[in-house]
Motif scaffolding. Structure first.
Motif, PDB file in Angstrom:
ATOM      1  N   ARG A  18       0.844  -1.168   0.569  1.00  0.00           N
ATOM      2  CA  ARG A  18      -0.030   0.237   0.175  1.00  0.00           C
ATOM      3  C   ARG A  18       0.924   1.546  -0.257  1.00  0.00           C
ATOM      4  O   ARG A  18       1.724   0.898   0.315  1.00  0.00           O
ATOM      5  CB  ARG A  18      -0.840   0.177   1.525  1.00  0.00           C
ATOM      6  CG  ARG A  18      -1.586  -1.210   1.379  1.00  0.00           C
ATOM      7  CD  ARG A  18      -2.962  -0.980   2.391  1.00  0.00           C
ATOM      8  NE  ARG A  18      -2.092  -0.321   3.730  1.00  0.00           N
ATOM      9  CZ  ARG A  18      -1.322  -1.542   4.533  1.00  0.00           C
ATOM     10  NH1 ARG A  18      -1.833  -2.588   4.414  1.00  0.00           N
ATOM     11  NH2 ARG A  18      -1.444  -1.261   5.229  1.00  0.00           N
ATOM     12  N   SER A  19       0.367   1.873  -0.293  1.00  0.00           N
ATOM     13  CA  SER A  19       1.231   3.239  -0.892  1.00  0.00           C
ATOM     14  C   SER A  19      -0.035   5.287  -0.321  1.00  0.00           C
ATOM     15  O   SER A  19      -1.428   4.570   0.152  1.00  0.00           O
ATOM     16  CB  SER A  19       1.513   4.038  -1.562  1.00  0.00           C
ATOM     17  OG  SER A  19       0.552   3.845  -2.870  1.00  0.00           O
ATOM     18  N   PRO A 145      11.187   1.572   2.831  1.00  0.00           N
ATOM     19  CA  PRO A 145      10.280   1.744   1.894  1.00  0.00           C
ATOM     20  C   PRO A 145      10.630   3.370   1.391  1.00  0.00           C
ATOM     21  O   PRO A 145      10.839   4.231   1.808  1.00  0.00           O
ATOM     22  CB  PRO A 145       9.208   2.033   2.611  1.00  0.00           C
ATOM     23  CG  PRO A 145       9.144   1.910   4.289  1.00  0.00           C
ATOM     24  CD  PRO A 145      10.864   1.414   4.390  1.00  0.00           C
ATOM     25  N   PRO A 146       9.811   3.427  -0.270  1.00  0.00           N
ATOM     26  CA  PRO A 146      10.578   4.443  -0.546  1.00  0.00           C
ATOM     27  C   PRO A 146       8.908   6.036  -0.299  1.00  0.00           C
ATOM     28  O   PRO A 146       8.272   5.324  -0.112  1.00  0.00           O
ATOM     29  CB  PRO A 146       9.899   3.576  -2.216  1.00  0.00           C
ATOM     30  CG  PRO A 146      10.568   2.265  -2.242  1.00  0.00           C
ATOM     31  CD  PRO A 146       9.547   1.856  -0.720  1.00  0.00           C
ATOM     32  N   LYS A 147      10.347   6.595  -0.455  1.00  0.00           N
ATOM     33  CA  LYS A 147       9.044   8.147  -0.182  1.00  0.00           C
ATOM     34  C   LYS A 147       9.345   8.992  -1.556  1.00  0.00           C
ATOM     35  O   LYS A 147      10.986   9.717  -1.846  1.00  0.00           O
ATOM     36  CB  LYS A 147       9.733   7.850   1.071  1.00  0.00           C
ATOM     37  CG  LYS A 147       8.833   7.782   2.399  1.00  0.00           C
ATOM     38  CD  LYS A 147       9.491   7.966   3.344  1.00  0.00           C
ATOM     39  CE  LYS A 147       9.094   7.925   4.284  1.00  0.00           C
ATOM     40  NZ  LYS A 147       9.988   7.863   5.908  1.00  0.00           N
ATOM     41  N   MET A 148       8.824   9.567  -2.026  1.00  0.00           N
ATOM     42  CA  MET A 148       9.229  10.324  -3.582  1.00  0.00           C
ATOM     43  C   MET A 148       8.132  11.005  -3.745  1.00  0.00           C
ATOM     44  O   MET A 148       6.828  10.235  -3.678  1.00  0.00           O
ATOM     45  CB  MET A 148       9.879   9.402  -4.802  1.00  0.00           C
ATOM     46  CG  MET A 148       9.031   8.479  -5.162  1.00  0.00           C
ATOM     47  SD  MET A 148      10.215   7.129  -6.366  1.00  0.00           S
ATOM     48  CE  MET A 148       8.642   5.657  -5.606  1.00  0.00           C
ATOM     49  N   LEU A 151       4.520  10.467  -2.566  1.00  0.00           N
ATOM     50  CA  LEU A 151       4.512   8.772  -2.332  1.00  0.00           C
ATOM     51  C   LEU A 151       5.156   8.110  -1.192  1.00  0.00           C
ATOM     52  O   LEU A 151       6.312   8.339  -1.250  1.00  0.00           O
ATOM     53  CB  LEU A 151       4.722   8.210  -3.707  1.00  0.00           C
ATOM     54  CG  LEU A 151       4.421   7.261  -3.144  1.00  0.00           C
ATOM     55  CD1 LEU A 151       3.147   6.533  -3.269  1.00  0.00           C
ATOM     56  CD2 LEU A 151       4.400   6.326  -5.020  1.00  0.00           C
ATOM     57  N   ARG A 152       4.091   7.969   0.100  1.00  0.00           N
ATOM     58  CA  ARG A 152       4.749   6.862   0.820  1.00  0.00           C
ATOM     59  C   ARG A 152       4.099   5.825   1.188  1.00  0.00           C
ATOM     60  O   ARG A 152       3.031   5.204   0.890  1.00  0.00           O
ATOM     61  CB  ARG A 152       4.390   7.518   2.288  1.00  0.00           C
ATOM     62  CG  ARG A 152       5.126   6.733   3.809  1.00  0.00           C
ATOM     63  CD  ARG A 152       5.199   8.280   4.445  1.00  0.00           C
ATOM     64  NE  ARG A 152       3.704   7.688   5.034  1.00  0.00           N
ATOM     65  CZ  ARG A 152       2.725   7.075   5.447  1.00  0.00           C
ATOM     66  NH1 ARG A 152       3.976   6.016   5.748  1.00  0.00           N
ATOM     67  NH2 ARG A 152       1.481   7.020   5.947  1.00  0.00           N
ATOM     68  N   VAL A 153       5.239   4.298   0.279  1.00  0.00           N
ATOM     69  CA  VAL A 153       5.053   3.442   0.349  1.00  0.00           C
ATOM     70  C   VAL A 153       4.930   2.742   1.804  1.00  0.00           C
ATOM     71  O   VAL A 153       5.946   2.302   2.696  1.00  0.00           O
ATOM     72  CB  VAL A 153       5.646   2.517  -0.271  1.00  0.00           C
ATOM     73  CG1 VAL A 153       5.655   1.165  -0.197  1.00  0.00           C
ATOM     74  CG2 VAL A 153       5.681   3.045  -1.925  1.00  0.00           C
ATOM     75  N   GLU A 154       4.138   1.659   2.274  1.00  0.00           N
ATOM     76  CA  GLU A 154       4.196   1.443   4.151  1.00  0.00           C
ATOM     77  C   GLU A 154       4.563   0.149   3.505  1.00  0.00           C
ATOM     78  O   GLU A 154       5.423  -0.480   2.726  1.00  0.00           O
ATOM     79  CB  GLU A 154       2.324   0.690   3.882  1.00  0.00           C
ATOM     80  CG  GLU A 154       1.935   1.935   3.902  1.00  0.00           C
ATOM     81  CD  GLU A 154       1.688   3.137   4.952  1.00  0.00           C
ATOM     82  OE1 GLU A 154       2.151   2.025   6.764  1.00  0.00           O
ATOM     83  OE2 GLU A 154       1.391   4.005   5.071  1.00  0.00           O
ATOM     84  N   PRO A 155       5.692  -0.301   4.803  1.00  0.00           N
ATOM     85  CA  PRO A 155       6.637  -1.446   5.155  1.00  0.00           C
ATOM     86  C   PRO A 155       5.941  -2.288   5.022  1.00  0.00           C
ATOM     87  O   PRO A 155       6.607  -3.751   4.860  1.00  0.00           O
ATOM     88  CB  PRO A 155       7.123  -0.574   6.244  1.00  0.00           C
ATOM     89  CG  PRO A 155       6.566  -0.116   7.055  1.00  0.00           C
ATOM     90  CD  PRO A 155       4.915   0.137   5.959  1.00  0.00           C
TER      91      PRO A 155
END
Length: 169
Positions: A18-19, A145-148, A151-155
């Motif tokens: 999920r993001s 997890p990526p943050k860009m 957009l934040r991706v859940e771990p």
């Protein structure tokens, strides 16, 4: 005990995440490895020792979004960590055709104990079809997890396995 070879063309791993914006789906085909088990009356006999070894190339893991896929491959660092490996060394029957499996998962240079649930069926040709699922936190494997671009991706991700294995020999 019989050793079964995983058929890469009919085996895959799917990952659901999920993001902050939308769901993320990833998958990797061409899973390889083997399963060792005793089959009695068309069912895996969990009272006997059983195990498995599964492996996939890190470069085969792809996300459904091009931007996330590029970031995923950068973070996975496939040159340094070319594969993901799972070794199953404990199988217990939960219900007919359903099992709890325990072993280790080696991913991104880190090995952790894992437990998952799986279903296994044996067809009239002696082939084993396995489906399994578990969840994991990528931070447990030294991945952030990526943050860009907001957009934040859940771990936490859900992992689904589908594999077909044929008897060796």
């Amino acid at each position: 005990m019989t050793r079964f070879s995983i058929v890469p063309e009919h085996s895959e791993l799917a990952v659901e995440g999920r993001s902050s914006v939308h769901p993320i789906h990833g998958e990797a085909g061409r899973l390889s490895g083997w399963i060792e088990a005793v089959v009695v009356d068309g069912e895996v006999d969990a009272t006997q020792p059983a195990g498995a070894y599964l492996e996939l190339r890190t470069t085969d893991l792809r996300a459904d979004n091009r931007l996330i896929n590029r970031e995923l491959q950068r973070r996975l660092d496939p040159r340094r960590y070319p594969s993901v490996r799972a070794e199953i060394n404990d199988v217990a029957q939960l219900a007919p055709g359903r099992y709890r499996v325990r072993g280790t998962l080696s991913f991104h240079g880190v090995t952790r104990e894992m437990t998952a649930e799986a279903a296994a069926t044996v067809d009239e040709h002696g082939r084993i079809s396995v489906t399994g699922e578990t969840s994991l936190d990528v931070r447990d494997f030294d991945l952030d997890p990526p943050k860009m671009l907001g957009l934040r991706v859940e771990p936490e991700v859900a992992v689904h396995l589908t594999a077909l294995a044929v008897p060796q020999g």
